[in-house]
Design a protein around this motif. Sequence first.
Motif, PDB file in Angstrom:
ATOM      1  N   GLU A   1       0.826  -1.212   0.000  1.00 10.60           N
ATOM      2  CA  GLU A   1       0.000   0.000   0.000  1.00 10.60           C
ATOM      3  C   GLU A   1       0.857   1.257   0.000  1.00 10.60           C
ATOM      4  O   GLU A   1       0.493   2.270  -0.604  1.00 10.60           O
ATOM      5  CB  GLU A   1      -0.951  -0.010   1.208  1.00 10.60           C
ATOM      6  CG  GLU A   1      -2.014  -1.086   1.129  1.00 10.60           C
ATOM      7  CD  GLU A   1      -2.760  -1.061  -0.191  1.00 10.60           C
ATOM      8  OE1 GLU A   1      -3.220   0.029  -0.593  1.00 10.60           O
ATOM      9  OE2 GLU A   1      -2.867  -2.124  -0.838  1.00 10.60           O
ATOM     10  N   PHE A   2       2.008   1.186   0.682  1.00 10.74           N
ATOM     11  CA  PHE A   2       2.915   2.329   0.674  1.00 10.74           C
ATOM     12  C   PHE A   2       3.456   2.570  -0.736  1.00 10.74           C
ATOM     13  O   PHE A   2       3.476   3.713  -1.218  1.00 10.74           O
ATOM     14  CB  PHE A   2       4.069   2.082   1.645  1.00 10.74           C
ATOM     15  CG  PHE A   2       5.113   3.169   1.631  1.00 10.74           C
ATOM     16  CD1 PHE A   2       4.815   4.467   2.041  1.00 10.74           C
ATOM     17  CD2 PHE A   2       6.407   2.897   1.199  1.00 10.74           C
ATOM     18  CE1 PHE A   2       5.778   5.470   2.019  1.00 10.74           C
ATOM     19  CE2 PHE A   2       7.372   3.894   1.181  1.00 10.74           C
ATOM     20  CZ  PHE A   2       7.059   5.168   1.595  1.00 10.74           C
ATOM     21  N   LEU A   3       3.863   1.519  -1.433  1.00  8.58           N
ATOM     22  CA  LEU A   3       4.352   1.657  -2.804  1.00  8.58           C
ATOM     23  C   LEU A   3       3.242   2.150  -3.740  1.00  8.58           C
ATOM     24  O   LEU A   3       3.484   2.956  -4.633  1.00  8.58           O
ATOM     25  CB  LEU A   3       4.907   0.318  -3.309  1.00  8.58           C
ATOM     26  CG  LEU A   3       6.187  -0.163  -2.622  1.00  8.58           C
ATOM     27  CD1 LEU A   3       6.582  -1.529  -3.168  1.00  8.58           C
ATOM     28  CD2 LEU A   3       7.323   0.826  -2.811  1.00  8.58           C
ATOM     29  N   ARG A   4       2.027   1.657  -3.514  1.00  4.73           N
ATOM     30  CA  ARG A   4       0.911   2.103  -4.342  1.00  4.73           C
ATOM     31  C   ARG A   4       0.655   3.596  -4.130  1.00  4.73           C
ATOM     32  O   ARG A   4       0.361   4.327  -5.096  1.00  4.73           O
ATOM     33  CB  ARG A   4      -0.344   1.292  -4.014  1.00  4.73           C
ATOM     34  CG  ARG A   4      -1.562   1.641  -4.858  1.00  4.73           C
ATOM     35  CD  ARG A   4      -2.705   0.678  -4.619  1.00  4.73           C
ATOM     36  NE  ARG A   4      -2.445  -0.618  -5.239  1.00  4.73           N
ATOM     37  CZ  ARG A   4      -2.643  -1.793  -4.647  1.00  4.73           C
ATOM     38  NH1 ARG A   4      -3.097  -1.838  -3.397  1.00  4.73           N
ATOM     39  NH2 ARG A   4      -2.408  -2.906  -5.297  1.00  4.73           N
ATOM     40  N   TRP A   5       0.785   4.070  -2.899  1.00  7.36           N
ATOM     41  CA  TRP A   5       0.614   5.495  -2.585  1.00  7.36           C
ATOM     42  C   TRP A   5       1.670   6.323  -3.334  1.00  7.36           C
ATOM     43  O   TRP A   5       1.366   7.369  -3.921  1.00  7.36           O
ATOM     44  CB  TRP A   5       0.725   5.681  -1.086  1.00  7.36           C
ATOM     45  CG  TRP A   5       0.675   7.112  -0.620  1.00  7.36           C
ATOM     46  CD1 TRP A   5      -0.413   7.929  -0.555  1.00  7.36           C
ATOM     47  CD2 TRP A   5       1.790   7.898  -0.168  1.00  7.36           C
ATOM     48  NE1 TRP A   5      -0.054   9.168  -0.085  1.00  7.36           N
ATOM     49  CE2 TRP A   5       1.287   9.179   0.157  1.00  7.36           C
ATOM     50  CE3 TRP A   5       3.151   7.638  -0.012  1.00  7.36           C
ATOM     51  CZ2 TRP A   5       2.109  10.190   0.630  1.00  7.36           C
ATOM     52  CZ3 TRP A   5       3.973   8.645   0.460  1.00  7.36           C
ATOM     53  CH2 TRP A   5       3.444   9.906   0.783  1.00  7.36           C
TER      54      TRP A   5
END
Length: 230
Positions: free
Chosen positions: A222-226
């Motif tokens: 989710e951090f990478l997607r953000w």
Amino acid sequence: MSSDAERRKKHLIRKAASEGRKRLGKNVQSRFQRFLEAYYANVPPQDILDSTATALFGLAHGHWKQGQTRKRGRPDIRAFNPDPKKDGWQSSRTIIEIVTDDMPFLVDSVTAELNRCHLTVHLVIHPVLMVARDRSGKLLDVIDAGQSQKGAFNESFMHLQVTHQSGARLKEIVSNLKNVLGDVRAAVQDWSAMRDLMSSVINELEVAPKGAYAEEAAEIREFLRWIHNN
């Protein structure tokens, strides 16, 4: 309806274009007029209304001459103090002019470098123009907005006015900006490949890697997607 300032600006630009018709040969008049009008199109009136038509012609014509030959991938930068006899206009500020391929982050990167060098930026003029050049880099034409031409591409013409500098300081400014623009080019060229790789990693983390905790993998995904979503 146009404001009074906008009307005055248009009148001033028409007078600057008239200066061009008086001073330039017929074979370049129409090309320079397109350049001149595009050059000042998005400049706020308050930034130029105190200038004369002669000064606006001289400023734009100097940048036009600088951009007459440039190969893609090679920024052209100069820092100078305008001389009335040589340049046709004068200023109490040092002028920095750049002609380069249009890329993201140009204005922020250039102004950040100038601020790092403790230079106050008083004015930025930054038209992005579609141009046609031959194989040697010679400028053939400036394409009107909304039109297209095979082989034409966008170039940034950046004009910046900073606190007066002289001597070796001018050479230092040019050298520093060349380094910065090189960094910008490298980042922009890598940008697409980096996003593609990040997208691939995000997809791989849909299933937690062997030996990893599912919650941690999900948090990293989710951090990478953000980040990927800017």
